[in-house]
Design a protein around this motif. Structure first.
Motif, mmCIF file in Angstrom:
data_model
loop_
_atom_site.group_PDB
_atom_site.id
_atom_site.type_symbol
_atom_site.label_atom_id
_atom_site.label_comp_id
_atom_site.label_asym_id
_atom_site.label_seq_id
_atom_site.Cartn_x
_atom_site.Cartn_y
_atom_site.Cartn_z
ATOM 1 N N ASP A 1 33.902 -43.080 21.780
ATOM 2 C CA ASP A 1 34.502 -44.385 22.080
ATOM 3 C C ASP A 1 33.601 -45.565 21.739
ATOM 4 O OD1 ASP A 1 36.455 -42.674 23.008
ATOM 5 O OD2 ASP A 1 36.019 -42.988 25.117
ATOM 6 N N VAL A 2 32.732 -45.388 20.739
ATOM 7 C CA VAL A 2 32.000 -46.536 20.216
ATOM 8 C C VAL A 2 32.964 -47.308 19.300
ATOM 9 C CG1 VAL A 2 29.773 -45.379 20.329
ATOM 10 C CG2 VAL A 2 31.039 -45.325 18.205
ATOM 11 N N PRO A 3 32.692 -48.582 19.000
ATOM 12 C CA PRO A 3 31.540 -49.346 19.491
ATOM 13 C C PRO A 3 31.846 -50.015 20.825
ATOM 14 C CG PRO A 3 32.730 -50.640 17.874
ATOM 15 C CD PRO A 3 33.465 -49.326 17.989
ATOM 16 N N SER A 4 30.744 -50.416 21.470
ATOM 17 C CA SER A 4 30.837 -51.132 22.745
ATOM 18 C C SER A 4 29.636 -52.060 22.785
ATOM 19 C CB SER A 4 30.773 -50.127 23.894
ATOM 20 O OG SER A 4 29.595 -49.338 23.783
ATOM 21 N N ALA B 1 21.940 -50.709 22.595
ATOM 22 C CA ALA B 1 20.908 -50.278 23.554
ATOM 23 C C ALA B 1 20.820 -48.753 23.597
ATOM 24 C CB ALA B 1 21.214 -50.826 24.941
ATOM 25 N N ILE B 2 21.962 -48.089 23.487
ATOM 26 C CA ILE B 2 21.958 -46.621 23.450
ATOM 27 C C ILE B 2 21.234 -46.145 22.190
ATOM 28 C CG2 ILE B 2 23.408 -44.543 23.307
ATOM 29 C CD1 ILE B 2 25.578 -46.053 24.893
ATOM 30 N N VAL B 3 21.543 -46.796 21.067
ATOM 31 C CA VAL B 3 20.905 -46.435 19.788
ATOM 32 C C VAL B 3 19.387 -46.617 19.881
ATOM 33 C CG1 VAL B 3 20.686 -47.147 17.365
ATOM 34 C CG2 VAL B 3 22.968 -46.909 18.396
ATOM 35 N N ASP B 4 18.951 -47.731 20.464
ATOM 36 C CA ASP B 4 17.513 -47.975 20.600
ATOM 37 C C ASP B 4 16.849 -46.881 21.436
ATOM 38 O OD1 ASP B 4 17.751 -50.269 19.113
ATOM 39 O OD2 ASP B 4 17.645 -51.644 20.823
ATOM 40 N N TYR B 5 17.507 -46.501 22.523
ATOM 41 C CA TYR B 5 16.964 -45.443 23.377
ATOM 42 C C TYR B 5 16.866 -44.122 22.612
ATOM 43 C CZ TYR B 5 16.859 -41.580 26.623
ATOM 44 O OH TYR B 5 16.531 -40.391 27.228
ATOM 45 N N LEU B 6 17.929 -43.780 21.867
ATOM 46 C CA LEU B 6 17.935 -42.514 21.126
ATOM 47 C C LEU B 6 16.815 -42.504 20.084
ATOM 48 C CD1 LEU B 6 21.777 -41.911 20.658
ATOM 49 C CD2 LEU B 6 20.237 -40.873 22.348
ATOM 50 N N ASN B 7 16.611 -43.642 19.435
ATOM 51 C CA ASN B 7 15.520 -43.713 18.455
ATOM 52 C C ASN B 7 14.156 -43.554 19.113
ATOM 53 O OD1 ASN B 7 16.532 -43.912 15.734
ATOM 54 N ND2 ASN B 7 17.490 -45.814 16.355
ATOM 55 N N GLU B 8 14.029 -44.128 20.299
ATOM 56 C CA GLU B 8 12.777 -43.989 21.058
ATOM 57 C C GLU B 8 12.488 -42.507 21.335
ATOM 58 O OE1 GLU B 8 13.090 -46.443 24.663
ATOM 59 O OE2 GLU B 8 12.101 -44.794 25.755
ATOM 60 N N GLU C 1 21.926 -48.233 32.249
ATOM 61 C CA GLU C 1 21.195 -47.248 31.439
ATOM 62 C C GLU C 1 21.466 -45.816 31.861
ATOM 63 O OE1 GLU C 1 17.055 -48.788 31.383
ATOM 64 O OE2 GLU C 1 17.617 -49.448 29.364
ATOM 65 N N TYR C 2 22.731 -45.515 32.175
ATOM 66 C CA TYR C 2 23.120 -44.154 32.583
ATOM 67 C C TYR C 2 22.723 -43.112 31.548
ATOM 68 C CZ TYR C 2 26.968 -45.042 29.333
ATOM 69 O OH TYR C 2 27.679 -45.343 28.213
ATOM 70 N N TYR C 3 22.830 -43.462 30.259
ATOM 71 C CA TYR C 3 22.500 -42.511 29.182
ATOM 72 C C TYR C 3 21.030 -42.099 29.259
ATOM 73 C CZ TYR C 3 21.275 -47.123 27.507
ATOM 74 O OH TYR C 3 20.776 -48.394 27.447
ATOM 75 N N ARG C 4 20.175 -43.076 29.601
ATOM 76 C CA ARG C 4 18.746 -42.784 29.733
ATOM 77 C C ARG C 4 18.505 -41.827 30.899
ATOM 78 N NH1 ARG C 4 13.904 -45.506 28.380
ATOM 79 N NH2 ARG C 4 15.062 -47.213 27.422
ATOM 80 N N LEU C 5 19.183 -42.061 32.012
ATOM 81 C CA LEU C 5 19.027 -41.186 33.180
ATOM 82 C C LEU C 5 19.355 -39.740 32.826
ATOM 83 C CD1 LEU C 5 20.783 -43.235 36.041
ATOM 84 C CD2 LEU C 5 18.335 -43.064 35.583
#
Ligand code: ZN
Length: 244
Positions: free
Chosen positions: A19-22, A27-34, A218-222
């Motif tokens: 269900d992207v984009p949002s 921010a999710i992309v940045d986290y995944l790259n990290e 930041e639920y995805y990060r959790l």
């Protein structure tokens, strides 16, 4: 250290995000790259038209965009002609997003909204997807018996082995972050495969909903941090082409 210290189990997983984009997609992309994780992000055509920038951002930062239909209907309620229109309209929009990002579109994965494979039209839709060169995500390492029993190993569309169901966290829904933790650690779930206790590859399903971000920042990060701490290793997406 790639194995869980508690269980010694090594779990490999591929991450898909629906269900992207949002607004929170970048921010999710940045986290995944990290974390060095490449995900397949299944995009809805209508949403891409309304806000192309987060999708272009995802492409420019290493993610793969897949087709999740134009308007996210349940396919079993549609006739074949309408199903194809939903897929092809989204394809055109996706081609435009790839052009805008300046990247080559190598892969065309597809995911049915709600995992609804079209009811009686299922065989015809699978044939259509194969005939149009849609890419099947490599799933040969998925060892759950039900994956083969349900024929998911031969379907072209991308299903999943584990859905975080975090989209259910909504005001007044009664479904909370605690319920997602329970699902993550459930050794015998009612749907899908156990995430942290069985030796099988996983196809994980997360969603990029701003409504979830509003409830749990930041639920995805959790969730992904928890998986990484439990020895889950994320694989780069690989694809196979199936000819009709
Ligand atoms: Zn969806």
């Amino acid at each position: 250290m790639n194995e869980s210290e508690e269980t010694g189990i090594m779990i490999r997983a591929l991450l898909t995000i629906d269900d992207v984009p949002s607004k929170n997609t970048p921010a999710i992309v940045d986290y995944l790259n990290e974390k060095g994780i490449q995900a397949i992000m299944f995009a809805v055509g209508k949403r891409l038209e309304a806000q192309p920038e987060p999708a272009v951002y995802a492409l420019r930062h290493g993610m793969i965009l897949g087709n999740h239909s134009y308007s996210h209907p349940g396919f079993s309620a549609l006739g074949m002609k309408k199903c194809i229109e939903e897929i092809e309209t989204c394809e055109k929009v996706l081609d435009g997003i790839y052009r805008a990002a300046g990247g080559e579109r190598k892969y065309r994965p597809f995911r049915f909204p709600y995992g609804d494979k079209g009811g009686n039209n299922k065989p015809e839709l699978q044939k259509y997807l194969a005939g149009k060169g849609f890419h099947k995500v490599k799933d040969t390492q998925i060892a759950f018996p039900w994956w083969k029993e349900k024929g998911l190993d031969s379907d072209i569309d991308t299903f999943w082995t584990f859905d975080f169901m975090e989209y259910r966290i909504r005001p007044g829904s009664g479904f909370t972050l605690e319920d997602v933790w329970k699902r993550i650690h459930d050794g015998n779930p009612t749907s899908g495969g156990a995430l942290l206790s069985e030796n099988s590859n996983h196809l994980l399903l997360l969603h990029a909903h701003d409504e979830t971000e509003a409830m749990v920042p930041e639920y995805y990060r959790l969730f992904i941090d928890r998986l990484l701490a439990n020895g889950v290793v994320f694989d780069k997406p690989e694809f196979v082409t199936v000819t009709a």
